[in-house]
Design an enzyme around this catalytic site. Structure first.
Site, PDB file in Angstrom:
ATOM      1  N   HIS A 111      32.795  45.887  43.325  1.00  0.00           N
ATOM      2  CA  HIS A 111      32.299  45.484  42.050  1.00  0.00           C
ATOM      3  C   HIS A 111      32.005  43.849  41.999  1.00  0.00           C
ATOM      4  CE1 HIS A 111      31.629  49.242  39.454  1.00  0.00           C
ATOM      5  NE2 HIS A 111      32.948  49.774  40.433  1.00  0.00           N
ATOM      6  N   PHE A 112      32.226  42.888  42.303  1.00  0.00           N
ATOM      7  CA  PHE A 112      32.104  41.550  42.670  1.00  0.00           C
ATOM      8  C   PHE A 112      31.674  40.997  41.572  1.00  0.00           C
ATOM      9  CE2 PHE A 112      32.175  42.360  48.078  1.00  0.00           C
ATOM     10  CZ  PHE A 112      33.751  42.598  48.225  1.00  0.00           C
ATOM     11  N   ARG A 113      31.222  41.296  40.762  1.00  0.00           N
ATOM     12  CA  ARG A 113      31.775  40.766  39.366  1.00  0.00           C
ATOM     13  C   ARG A 113      30.539  39.559  39.378  1.00  0.00           C
ATOM     14  NH1 ARG A 113      33.526  44.798  37.391  1.00  0.00           N
ATOM     15  NH2 ARG A 113      35.735  45.047  37.650  1.00  0.00           N
ATOM     16  N   ASN A 115      27.092  46.293  36.931  1.00  0.00           N
ATOM     17  CA  ASN A 115      27.835  46.182  35.702  1.00  0.00           C
ATOM     18  C   ASN A 115      28.236  44.440  36.065  1.00  0.00           C
ATOM     19  OD1 ASN A 115      29.693  47.273  37.730  1.00  0.00           O
ATOM     20  ND2 ASN A 115      31.149  47.673  36.301  1.00  0.00           N
ATOM     21  N   HIS A 155      27.689  57.825  38.533  1.00  0.00           N
ATOM     22  CA  HIS A 155      29.514  57.812  37.641  1.00  0.00           C
ATOM     23  C   HIS A 155      29.743  58.822  36.796  1.00  0.00           C
ATOM     24  CE1 HIS A 155      33.042  55.777  36.254  1.00  0.00           C
ATOM     25  NE2 HIS A 155      33.117  57.136  35.182  1.00  0.00           N
ATOM     26  N   HIS A 215      32.915  58.053  43.848  1.00  0.00           N
ATOM     27  CA  HIS A 215      34.364  59.087  43.534  1.00  0.00           C
ATOM     28  C   HIS A 215      34.813  59.580  43.033  1.00  0.00           C
ATOM     29  CE1 HIS A 215      32.952  57.565  39.534  1.00  0.00           C
ATOM     30  NE2 HIS A 215      32.747  55.892  39.996  1.00  0.00           N
ATOM     31  N   ASP A 232      35.802  51.651  45.895  1.00  0.00           N
ATOM     32  CA  ASP A 232      35.397  51.007  44.052  1.00  0.00           C
ATOM     33  C   ASP A 232      35.816  49.985  43.975  1.00  0.00           C
ATOM     34  OD1 ASP A 232      34.330  50.972  41.471  1.00  0.00           O
ATOM     35  OD2 ASP A 232      35.638  52.789  40.837  1.00  0.00           O
ATOM     36  N   HIS A 234      39.817  42.937  38.484  1.00  0.00           N
ATOM     37  CA  HIS A 234      40.887  42.391  37.388  1.00  0.00           C
ATOM     38  C   HIS A 234      41.976  41.374  37.028  1.00  0.00           C
ATOM     39  CE1 HIS A 234      37.832  45.176  34.677  1.00  0.00           C
ATOM     40  NE2 HIS A 234      38.061  46.129  35.611  1.00  0.00           N
TER      41      HIS A 234
HETATM   42  O1  DOR Z   1      38.059  51.478  37.467  1.00  0.00           O
HETATM   43  C1  DOR Z   1      36.453  51.669  37.225  1.00  0.00           C
HETATM   44  N1  DOR Z   1      36.187  50.154  37.150  1.00  0.00           N
HETATM   45  N2  DOR Z   1      35.698  52.228  37.395  1.00  0.00           N
HETATM   46  C2  DOR Z   1      34.645  52.062  37.298  1.00  0.00           C
HETATM   47  O2  DOR Z   1      33.457  52.866  37.016  1.00  0.00           O
HETATM   48  C3  DOR Z   1      33.892  50.543  36.492  1.00  0.00           C
HETATM   49  C4  DOR Z   1      34.883  49.691  37.440  1.00  0.00           C
HETATM   50  C5  DOR Z   1      35.263  48.454  37.232  1.00  0.00           C
HETATM   51  O3  DOR Z   1      33.971  47.645  37.212  1.00  0.00           O
HETATM   52  O4  DOR Z   1      35.643  48.146  36.435  1.00  0.00           O
END
Ligand code: DOR
Length: 447
Positions: A64-66, A96, A180, A238, A312, A316
């Protein structure tokens, strides 16, 4: 004459074999692999590997590179840099983001961002929702890694829970469907009983009781049942529990499996016992569980019930992670340290270097039918990594490259490190320095 780089005196790890030798890179590609190769021209750049491991660039199929929309946490530029320092030369990024990647148009926007800023090779997954089947069917299978479905809600509100839609997706989509798995009702019920008991002050140690074994098993077994019924090509992301290992086989070669499986670095490294010291920094969905679960994951990985290791990587900010249990988001950054952590487990006798290469390089390439990557073979892209097995370093704020500036491994000393990363024949990273030129490419697929 095309640009040549000759890597000499390496321990070349490839296809379950380790050989002392040399690799010649010509332009973007591997031109030769042999016990001894001589430079053909005085212009050839020679790199003496001095006995270090030379492995194919890692392919991380879940990051997830946001970008777009959540760039206060991370960007494709910042995290691809951390990935390259960690030996990950290709990544597949998740939908996401904001906006969510649930249309072909949003997908192409992401490719556009990556083409301008990524220093690692890239592809993306198109996200499924309760109402975007037309988009999932419209996308050119050659242009994208696969489809991602959140069968349990996590960061980004992307739950797909309509049974009729799910059946249609599984029946009609031909791409690999990555899932997931956590059963929403079970998680909800567990959370409600914890809220009743603790109020807002739920201890973090309850996380694996809330996002429980039952929640994982219920959801993954249901997905597998549906895949068997519809013939879908399913990849379960995962995995985190011993019980789920009952659901997977190891009899078929990966190319023939219709249902494949994955484990992540955090579930192989941490266990329930670490919640006391690490708190919400190791809050992930699915949750890190017991040391018995962790042992079962290791066993299943080594005996090939589990096909792939991914990170994964889900950064944050430090501030976000400081919130109380219910408010702290799940996820943590891992791409920079995944290979060092696996090498550490190698030094502890848990896994061979050949097996690491199988699970993080060969198998993601086979599983997603990635063109000419994941192996050290003549004619393949020269995505390569030199790993010094004995060059210890301690993870700290000064050497962390993630935009969020923290790591769940802070304070950990790893024995092995990446010294060089080659991307498409270009030296992208060498002894802590990054090249100013970008050589990354969009991944292509043999479909
Ligand atoms: O812990 C997680 N963080 N699991 C996920 O499925 C999504 C990910 C996130 O995008 O923060």
């Amino acid at each position: 004459m095309p640009k040549q780089i000759l890597i000499k005196n390496a321990k070349i790890v490839n296809e379950n074999n380790t050989m002392e030798g040399d690799v010649l890179i010509e332009d973007k590609f591997i031109a030769n692999v042999d016990t001894s190769i001589s430079a053909k021209s005085s212009e050839t750049t020679i790199i003496d590997a001095e006995g270090k491991y030379l492995i194919p660039g890692l392919i991380d199929d879940q990051v997830h590179f946001r970008e777009p929309g959540l760039t206060h946490k991370a960007t494709i530029a910042s995290e691809s840099k951390a990935a390259i320092a960690g030996g990950i030369t290709s990544f597949i990024e998740m939908p996401n983001t904001n906006p969510q990647t649930v249309t072909v148009e949003a997908l192409e926007d992401k490719f556009e961002i990556a083409s301008k800023s990524s220093i690692a090779n890239y592809s993306f997954m198109l996200g499924g929702t309760n109402d975007n089947l037309d988009e999932l069917l419209k996308v050119d299978p050659k242009s994208v890694a696969g489809i991602k479905l959140f069968l349990g809600s996590s960061t980004g509100n992307m739950l797909v829970d309509d049974p009729k839609t799910l059946k249609e997706i599984f029946s009609k989509v031909k791409l690999v469907i990555s899932v997931h798995c956590e059963d929403e009702e079970t998680v909800k019920k567990n959370l409600e009983s914890c809220l009743a008991k603790y109020g807002e002050d739920i201890p973090i140690s309850m996380h694996p009781k809330i996002r429980s074994e039952e929640a994982c098993y219920k959801s993954s077994s249901k997905a597998i049942e549906l895949a068997k019924e519809t013939g879908a090509r399913l990849h379960v992301f995962h995995l985190s529990t011993a019980k789920e290992m009952e659901l997977f086989g190891n009899k078929l070669p990966l190319e023939k499996k219709k249902i494949t499986s994955e484990v992540c670095i955090h579930h192989l490294w941490f266990s329930e016992e670490d919640y006391d010291s690490k708190g919400t920094l190791i809050k992930w969905n699915p949750a890190v569980k017991s040391s018995k679960d962790r042992e079962a994951l290791w066993k299943a990985l080594i005996n090939d019930k589990i096909d792939v290791i991914a990170t994964d990587h889900a950064p944050h900010t430090w501030e976000e992670k400081q919130n109380s249990y219910t408010k702290a988001p799940s996820g943590g950054p891992l791409v920079q340290h995944a290979l060092s952590a696996l090498m550490e487990m190698h030094h502890r006798g848990k896994i061979s270097v050949e097996k690491i290469v199988e699970k993080m390089c060969h198998n993601p390439a086979i599983l997603f039918e990635i063109e000419k990557r994941g192996f050290i073979r003549k004619g393949y892209y020269a995505d390569l990594v030199l790993v010094d097995p004995v060059s210890p370093y301690t993870v700290n704020k000064q050497n962390i490259l993630y935009k969020c500036g923290w790591s769940p491994f802070e304070g950990t000393t790893f024995k092995s490190r990446v010294t060089h990363t080659f991307v498409n024949g270009h030296i992208a990273y060498q002894n802590l320095k990054f090249s100013d030129e970008r050589a990354a490419m969009r991944l292509t697929f043999n479909r």
